[in-house]
Scaffold this motif. Sequence first.
Motif, PDB file in Angstrom:
ATOM      1  N   ASP A  63     -71.402 -63.392  23.451  1.00 24.88           N
ATOM      2  CA  ASP A  63     -71.395 -64.844  23.375  1.00 24.88           C
ATOM      3  C   ASP A  63     -70.011 -65.381  23.042  1.00 24.88           C
ATOM      4  OD1 ASP A  63     -71.444 -63.892  20.788  1.00 24.88           O
ATOM      5  OD2 ASP A  63     -72.971 -65.293  20.056  1.00 24.88           O
ATOM      6  N   PHE A  64     -69.247 -64.636  22.272  1.00 23.52           N
ATOM      7  CA  PHE A  64     -67.872 -65.038  21.972  1.00 23.52           C
ATOM      8  C   PHE A  64     -67.011 -64.984  23.231  1.00 23.52           C
ATOM      9  CE2 PHE A  64     -63.483 -64.138  20.816  1.00 23.52           C
ATOM     10  CZ  PHE A  64     -63.219 -65.134  19.875  1.00 23.52           C
ATOM     11  N   ILE A  65     -67.177 -63.926  24.016  1.00 25.63           N
ATOM     12  CA  ILE A  65     -66.428 -63.790  25.263  1.00 25.63           C
ATOM     13  C   ILE A  65     -66.791 -64.909  26.223  1.00 25.63           C
ATOM     14  CG2 ILE A  65     -66.042 -62.314  27.287  1.00 25.63           C
ATOM     15  CD1 ILE A  65     -66.513 -59.889  25.394  1.00 25.63           C
ATOM     16  N   ASN A  66     -68.071 -65.246  26.311  1.00 28.05           N
ATOM     17  CA  ASN A  66     -68.502 -66.365  27.153  1.00 28.05           C
ATOM     18  C   ASN A  66     -67.820 -67.666  26.733  1.00 28.05           C
ATOM     19  OD1 ASN A  66     -70.255 -64.843  28.736  1.00 28.05           O
ATOM     20  ND2 ASN A  66     -71.997 -65.197  27.391  1.00 28.05           N
ATOM     21  N   GLN A  67     -67.705 -67.864  25.413  1.00 27.73           N
ATOM     22  CA  GLN A  67     -67.065 -69.080  24.911  1.00 27.73           C
ATOM     23  C   GLN A  67     -65.587 -69.122  25.263  1.00 27.73           C
ATOM     24  OE1 GLN A  67     -68.963 -71.605  23.249  1.00 27.73           O
ATOM     25  NE2 GLN A  67     -67.122 -72.689  23.952  1.00 27.73           N
ATOM     26  N   GLU A  68     -64.934 -67.969  25.213  1.00 25.14           N
ATOM     27  CA  GLU A  68     -63.533 -67.908  25.623  1.00 25.14           C
ATOM     28  C   GLU A  68     -63.366 -68.379  27.068  1.00 25.14           C
ATOM     29  OE1 GLU A  68     -61.007 -64.454  23.887  1.00 25.14           O
ATOM     30  OE2 GLU A  68     -62.992 -63.585  24.261  1.00 25.14           O
ATOM     31  N   PHE A  69     -64.197 -67.841  27.947  1.00 24.90           N
ATOM     32  CA  PHE A  69     -64.143 -68.229  29.359  1.00 24.90           C
ATOM     33  C   PHE A  69     -64.377 -69.737  29.518  1.00 24.90           C
ATOM     34  CE2 PHE A  69     -65.004 -63.688  30.476  1.00 24.90           C
ATOM     35  CZ  PHE A  69     -64.009 -63.532  31.423  1.00 24.90           C
ATOM     36  N   ALA A  70     -65.399 -70.258  28.853  1.00 21.43           N
ATOM     37  CA  ALA A  70     -65.752 -71.673  28.988  1.00 21.43           C
ATOM     38  C   ALA A  70     -64.626 -72.573  28.496  1.00 21.43           C
ATOM     39  CB  ALA A  70     -67.047 -71.959  28.223  1.00 21.43           C
ATOM     40  N   ASP A  71     -64.032 -72.217  27.358  1.00 22.36           N
ATOM     41  CA  ASP A  71     -62.967 -73.047  26.795  1.00 22.36           C
ATOM     42  C   ASP A  71     -61.729 -73.051  27.689  1.00 22.36           C
ATOM     43  OD1 ASP A  71     -64.533 -73.733  24.669  1.00 22.36           O
ATOM     44  OD2 ASP A  71     -63.578 -72.386  23.237  1.00 22.36           O
ATOM     45  N   VAL A  78     -55.806 -72.051  35.681  1.00 23.33           N
ATOM     46  CA  VAL A  78     -55.387 -70.650  35.847  1.00 23.33           C
ATOM     47  C   VAL A  78     -55.140 -70.368  37.324  1.00 23.33           C
ATOM     48  CG1 VAL A  78     -56.062 -68.253  35.522  1.00 23.33           C
ATOM     49  CG2 VAL A  78     -56.639 -69.961  33.772  1.00 23.33           C
ATOM     50  N   LYS A  79     -53.944 -69.879  37.638  1.00 26.55           N
ATOM     51  CA  LYS A  79     -53.554 -69.638  39.031  1.00 26.55           C
ATOM     52  C   LYS A  79     -53.842 -68.212  39.499  1.00 26.55           C
ATOM     53  CE  LYS A  79     -51.633 -73.697  39.911  1.00 26.55           C
ATOM     54  NZ  LYS A  79     -50.174 -73.794  40.139  1.00 26.55           N
ATOM     55  N   ASN A  98     -68.595 -64.496  34.823  1.00 25.48           N
ATOM     56  CA  ASN A  98     -67.739 -65.606  34.407  1.00 25.48           C
ATOM     57  C   ASN A  98     -66.630 -65.871  35.412  1.00 25.48           C
ATOM     58  OD1 ASN A  98     -68.338 -66.873  31.659  1.00 25.48           O
ATOM     59  ND2 ASN A  98     -68.612 -64.704  31.212  1.00 25.48           N
ATOM     60  N   TYR A  99     -66.093 -64.831  36.008  1.00 22.03           N
ATOM     61  CA  TYR A  99     -65.054 -65.033  37.017  1.00 22.03           C
ATOM     62  C   TYR A  99     -65.612 -65.774  38.226  1.00 22.03           C
ATOM     63  CZ  TYR A  99     -61.597 -64.168  40.612  1.00 22.03           C
ATOM     64  OH  TYR A  99     -60.700 -64.345  41.630  1.00 22.03           O
ATOM     65  N   GLN A 100     -66.825 -65.449  38.601  1.00 21.50           N
ATOM     66  CA  GLN A 100     -67.447 -66.113  39.753  1.00 21.50           C
ATOM     67  C   GLN A 100     -67.940 -67.520  39.409  1.00 21.50           C
ATOM     68  OE1 GLN A 100     -70.303 -62.966  40.697  1.00 21.50           O
ATOM     69  NE2 GLN A 100     -69.063 -62.334  42.452  1.00 21.50           N
ATOM     70  N   LYS A 101     -68.171 -67.784  38.145  1.00 25.50           N
ATOM     71  CA  LYS A 101     -68.649 -69.099  37.698  1.00 25.50           C
ATOM     72  C   LYS A 101     -67.532 -70.138  37.710  1.00 25.50           C
ATOM     73  CE  LYS A 101     -70.973 -71.255  33.709  1.00 25.50           C
ATOM     74  NZ  LYS A 101     -71.569 -70.989  32.377  1.00 25.50           N
ATOM     75  N   TYR A 102     -66.318 -69.708  37.355  1.00 27.24           N
ATOM     76  CA  TYR A 102     -65.189 -70.625  37.238  1.00 27.24           C
ATOM     77  C   TYR A 102     -64.113 -70.291  38.278  1.00 27.24           C
ATOM     78  CZ  TYR A 102     -67.315 -71.198  32.584  1.00 27.24           C
ATOM     79  OH  TYR A 102     -68.185 -71.412  31.546  1.00 27.24           O
ATOM     80  N   ASP A 103     -63.161 -71.200  38.435  1.00 27.77           N
ATOM     81  CA  ASP A 103     -62.037 -70.971  39.344  1.00 27.77           C
ATOM     82  C   ASP A 103     -60.840 -70.485  38.539  1.00 27.77           C
ATOM     83  OD1 ASP A 103     -60.093 -70.885  41.257  1.00 27.77           O
ATOM     84  OD2 ASP A 103     -60.042 -73.045  41.636  1.00 27.77           O
ATOM     85  N   PHE A 104     -60.605 -69.177  38.564  1.00 27.73           N
ATOM     86  CA  PHE A 104     -59.488 -68.581  37.855  1.00 27.73           C
ATOM     87  C   PHE A 104     -58.489 -67.935  38.801  1.00 27.73           C
ATOM     88  CE2 PHE A 104     -62.600 -68.074  34.142  1.00 27.73           C
ATOM     89  CZ  PHE A 104     -62.120 -69.191  33.479  1.00 27.73           C
TER      90      PHE A 104
END
Length: 271
Positions: A63-71, A78-79, A98-104
């Motif tokens: 859950d901490f790692i998930n929060q890092e990604f979300a924040d 991120v390019k 998380n990588y597939q959820k967001y654009d990094f």
Amino acid sequence: MIFMVNEYPQVMTIAGSDSDGSAGMQADLHTFFTRKVYGISVMTACVAGNSYGIHASVSLPQDFINQEFADIAEDFKVKATKTGMLADSALIKNVVENYQKYDFGPLIVDPVIMTKHGNMLLEESAFETLRRLLVPIATVITPNFYESEKLTGMKIKNDDDLEVAAHKLQDMGAKNVVAKGYHQDETQKKVCDFVLLESGKSFWLSAPYHHTTHINGTGDSLSACIAAEIGKEKGIEEAIRTAKDYVNMAIGSEISVGHKFGPINHWAPNN
């Protein structure tokens, strides 16, 4: 040079923290700094160690790692992103989701599976998860010699075999492959890596073999440099060539840190 808000090149590492600063997240951030990009990190684990060895490690809660990604996704642009060692199947699945959820940006996968000496770092179940879920989404993958053997299930005996392995890795989904050559022979003069691009273009990159124990973080720094250059909107081939030169200079200009297995000199290419 003036950048608009959030336009300065930002690059992310997903890795563990290495307390002696020679590898892992610290090596990535050293590289980002010297390549003039802003480094962002998702910490997955913490390792206690020094130049003599690793003595303890702890994984961070999911859950901490998930929060890092979300924040990070909420605030930064991120390019490009790179992965380091991902300790188990649950963590690999978390990172992929998380990588597939967001654009990094494009993903550079340093598949930390085996050491340069051929020792296994992941349990077999975690390795299978990495091969099944992480490799197929890699924009660039940078396996060492033994990792190429493990991922492809073949024995690499010569340059032709390394080329075949690179094509197999591409068939597994990785768009661009940097298959690093063998470098355990104390009599050898150079190290040769085979590069296979998404376009079908391929070529060899060679550099002098440096006889030194200060090579900690070599693989981390190579993949981090590729990510940094992509983050600056350089092409894939240029990024790979720059990274090869960067790491070669960093190994060749030894830095006096630690008593035994020390870090490479990230500042040498900029002196």
